[in-house]
Design an enzyme around this catalytic site. Structure first.
Site, PDB file in Angstrom:
ATOM      1  N   LYS A 110       0.809  -1.230   0.000  1.00 21.89           N
ATOM      2  CA  LYS A 110       0.000   0.000   0.000  1.00 21.89           C
ATOM      3  C   LYS A 110       0.835   1.270   0.000  1.00 21.89           C
ATOM      4  O   LYS A 110       0.347   2.323  -0.386  1.00 21.89           O
ATOM      5  CB  LYS A 110      -0.958   0.011   1.200  1.00 21.89           C
ATOM      6  CG  LYS A 110      -2.079  -1.013   1.069  1.00 21.89           C
ATOM      7  CD  LYS A 110      -3.183  -0.740   2.069  1.00 21.89           C
ATOM      8  CE  LYS A 110      -4.352  -1.677   1.866  1.00 21.89           C
ATOM      9  NZ  LYS A 110      -5.359  -1.552   2.917  1.00 21.89           N
ATOM     10  N   LYS A 191      -5.516 -10.225  -5.706  1.00 24.40           N
ATOM     11  CA  LYS A 191      -6.641 -10.416  -4.794  1.00 24.40           C
ATOM     12  C   LYS A 191      -7.808  -9.496  -5.165  1.00 24.40           C
ATOM     13  O   LYS A 191      -7.590  -8.354  -5.559  1.00 24.40           O
ATOM     14  CB  LYS A 191      -6.156 -10.063  -3.379  1.00 24.40           C
ATOM     15  CG  LYS A 191      -7.136 -10.342  -2.288  1.00 24.40           C
ATOM     16  CD  LYS A 191      -6.650  -9.785  -0.965  1.00 24.40           C
ATOM     17  CE  LYS A 191      -6.807  -8.284  -0.895  1.00 24.40           C
ATOM     18  NZ  LYS A 191      -6.595  -7.697   0.430  1.00 24.40           N
ATOM     19  N   LYS A 194     -11.670  -4.355  -2.029  1.00 26.86           N
ATOM     20  CA  LYS A 194     -12.686  -3.303  -1.976  1.00 26.86           C
ATOM     21  C   LYS A 194     -12.212  -2.050  -2.687  1.00 26.86           C
ATOM     22  O   LYS A 194     -12.934  -1.409  -3.384  1.00 26.86           O
ATOM     23  CB  LYS A 194     -12.909  -2.857  -0.521  1.00 26.86           C
ATOM     24  CG  LYS A 194     -13.484  -3.875   0.384  1.00 26.86           C
ATOM     25  CD  LYS A 194     -13.874  -3.200   1.693  1.00 26.86           C
ATOM     26  CE  LYS A 194     -12.827  -3.305   2.765  1.00 26.86           C
ATOM     27  NZ  LYS A 194     -12.489  -4.553   3.318  1.00 26.86           N
TER      28      LYS A 194
HETATM   29  P1  TYM Z   1     -10.349  -6.305   5.200  1.00 23.07           P
HETATM   30  O1  TYM Z   1     -11.295  -5.269   5.681  1.00 23.07           O
HETATM   31  O2  TYM Z   1      -9.502  -5.981   4.038  1.00 23.07           O
HETATM   32  O3  TYM Z   1     -11.134  -7.610   4.882  1.00 23.07           O
HETATM   33  C1  TYM Z   1     -12.064  -8.160   5.803  1.00 23.07           C
HETATM   34  C2  TYM Z   1     -11.919  -9.669   5.803  1.00 23.07           C
HETATM   35  O4  TYM Z   1     -12.155 -10.185   4.497  1.00 23.07           O
HETATM   36  C3  TYM Z   1     -11.040 -10.961   4.075  1.00 23.07           C
HETATM   37  N1  TYM Z   1     -10.836 -10.763   2.640  1.00 23.07           N
HETATM   38  C4  TYM Z   1     -10.759 -11.731   1.742  1.00 23.07           C
HETATM   39  N2  TYM Z   1     -10.842 -13.078   1.868  1.00 23.07           N
HETATM   40  C5  TYM Z   1     -10.730 -13.805   0.739  1.00 23.07           C
HETATM   41  N3  TYM Z   1     -10.528 -13.273  -0.494  1.00 23.07           N
HETATM   42  C6  TYM Z   1     -10.437 -11.924  -0.661  1.00 23.07           C
HETATM   43  N4  TYM Z   1     -10.257 -11.403  -1.863  1.00 23.07           N
HETATM   44  C7  TYM Z   1     -10.544 -11.100   0.488  1.00 23.07           C
HETATM   45  N5  TYM Z   1     -10.502  -9.765   0.683  1.00 23.07           N
HETATM   46  C8  TYM Z   1     -10.663  -9.567   2.007  1.00 23.07           C
HETATM   47  C9  TYM Z   1      -9.861 -10.437   4.872  1.00 23.07           C
HETATM   48  O5  TYM Z   1      -8.845 -11.396   4.966  1.00 23.07           O
HETATM   49  C10 TYM Z   1     -10.509 -10.127   6.197  1.00 23.07           C
HETATM   50  O6  TYM Z   1     -10.613 -11.286   6.975  1.00 23.07           O
HETATM   51  N6  TYM Z   1      -6.850  -5.706   8.699  1.00 23.07           N
HETATM   52  C11 TYM Z   1      -8.113  -6.325   8.366  1.00 23.07           C
HETATM   53  C12 TYM Z   1      -9.242  -5.837   9.229  1.00 23.07           C
HETATM   54  C13 TYM Z   1      -9.012  -6.001  10.698  1.00 23.07           C
HETATM   55  C14 TYM Z   1      -9.079  -7.220  11.404  1.00 23.07           C
HETATM   56  C15 TYM Z   1      -8.845  -6.882  12.764  1.00 23.07           C
HETATM   57  C16 TYM Z   1      -9.323  -8.543  11.036  1.00 23.07           C
HETATM   58  C17 TYM Z   1      -8.730  -5.008  11.579  1.00 23.07           C
HETATM   59  N7  TYM Z   1      -8.640  -5.520  12.822  1.00 23.07           N
HETATM   60  C18 TYM Z   1      -8.824  -7.853  13.764  1.00 23.07           C
HETATM   61  C19 TYM Z   1      -9.305  -9.517  12.035  1.00 23.07           C
HETATM   62  C20 TYM Z   1      -9.060  -9.165  13.373  1.00 23.07           C
HETATM   63  C21 TYM Z   1      -8.461  -6.005   6.933  1.00 23.07           C
HETATM   64  O7  TYM Z   1      -7.952  -5.076   6.372  1.00 23.07           O
HETATM   65  O8  TYM Z   1      -9.438  -6.786   6.413  1.00 23.07           O
END
Ligand code: TYM
Length: 321
Positions: A110, A191, A194
């Site tokens: 990023k 990947k 969003k």
């Molecule tokens: P984030 O917001 O990008 O995504 C949320 C969750 O969705 C999963 N995910 C995916 N899984 C499979 N294929 C994809 N293309 C895909 N895109 C997203 C992510 O792995 C995630 O589980 N840092 C984290 C958010 C966070 C978090 C936490 C997660 C903040 N604090 C504490 C777990 C525990 C994030 O950016 O996920």
């Protein structure tokens, strides 16, 4: 002992089927056996350029979607409404090293080529660790891309415990068997995301059926004609197979298709059918914004109450009065 589960979802954009299959659905399943807490992590969305009004709207949209997916049996709240997250985050920033933060893959991706990298993008994994550790979490249902952040959380918990005495539960990531990394439909080597992915290659959970069908039918497939699960040599076809398997609940090996066209049609319909009840429930829940606000405020109050003991223990251990 009942396991404790926590996961977070960033409102940086509209939620996608990557979020759904990689984390939300596994989270829904865990509700039957564990004590589950899920948060819309809006503070994390401040780590990259954002628009305040849009963030507020996306945060509510994400919270509504989590409930619409069936997480209404869990404690659901918005991260910024529970100040313990940022307070604990500082204690973890004071446990983590610059070197390990700088090495995080997501930070490197990023920040690459950006002139204005927010400092919070670097420290973000400390906040994520705080999210998890605050709830004495055992299991963290996440997609593949969060594996490294959960590993770091474990390292920080172990280091803190060693330096200051047993305080944190050391958590473990859990990934779904298929679709732990849903790929972009137009660029199946990256990947589905969003905010970073292409709109044509990203299926959003609130996309109308016609959009879902169009995006899936235009998915990039691989050379050759054979439908076979082989992420290395056939990333496009394998991605569709994984999505179809996850949406239909059938194992990848049981899926047989003669042509790429037939695979795309089946996948499109499976995604449409998976999203249909979620979108219906989303509309119902959106009709009563006051009820959503009440629910989220109550969730935040409960989360704060649950986290208070751990925060007090961490403060005490690290030497604060
Ligand atoms: P984030 O917001 O990008 O995504 C949320 C969750 O969705 C999963 N995910 C995916 N899984 C499979 N294929 C994809 N293309 C895909 N895109 C997203 C992510 O792995 C995630 O589980 N840092 C984290 C958010 C966070 C978090 C936490 C997660 C903040 N604090 C504490 C777990 C525990 C994030 O950016 O996920």
């Amino acid at each position: 002992m009942t396991k404790r589960v926590f996961s977070g979802f960033q409102p940086t954009g509209h939620l996608t089927i990557g979020n759904l299959l990689g984390a939300i659905r596994p989270a829904v399943q865990l509700q039957d056996e564990a004590d589950c807490v899920y948060a819309v992590v809006d503070l994390h969305a401040l780590t990259v350029r954002h628009d305040p009004e849009r963030l507020r709207a996306r945060t509510r949209e994400a919270a509504t979607l989590l409930l619409a997916c069936g997480l209404d049996r869990s404690l659901v709240y918005i991260q910024s409404q529970v100040p313990a997250h940022t307070e604990l985050s500082y204690l973890l920033e004071s446990t983590a090293y610059f070197g390990e933060m700088r090495r995080m893959i997501q930070f490197k991706e990023k920040s690459a080529g950006q002139e204005e990298v927010r400092l919070s993008l670097l420290t973000y994994p400390a906040l994520m660790a705080a999210d998890i550790l605050l709830h004495r979490t055992d299991l963290v249902p996440v997609g593949e891309d969060q594996r490294q952040h959960v590993e770091l959380t474990r390292d920080l918990a172990l280091r803190f415990n060693r330096l200051y005495g047993e305080t944190f539960t050391v958590p473990e990531a859990v990934h779904p068997r298929v679709a732990a990394r849903v790929m972009d439909l137009t660029t199946p080597t990256s990947k589905m995301g969003k905010s970073n992915g292409s709109t044509a290659g990203t299926v959003y959970m609130l996309d109308p059926p016609a959009d879902v069908r169009r995006k899936v039918m235009r998915a990039v497939t691989d050379s050759g004609t054979e439908v076979r699960y082989d992420p290395q040599d056939k990333p496009g076809v394998s991605n569709l197979l994984a999505v179809l398997a996850a949406c239909s609940g059938r194992p990848v090996e049981s899926l047989a298709h003669e042509t790429y066209g037939a695979l795309k049609r089946d996948t499109a319909e499976a995604v449409v059918e998976t999203l249909r009840p979620i979108q219906e429930r989303y509309l119902e829940l959106s009709a009563d914004p006051a009820e959503l606000s009440r629910l989220l405020a109550a969730g935040a109050a409960r989360a704060a109450e649950r986290g208070a003991g751990l925060l007090a223990a961490a403060r005490e251990a690290i030497g604060l009065p």
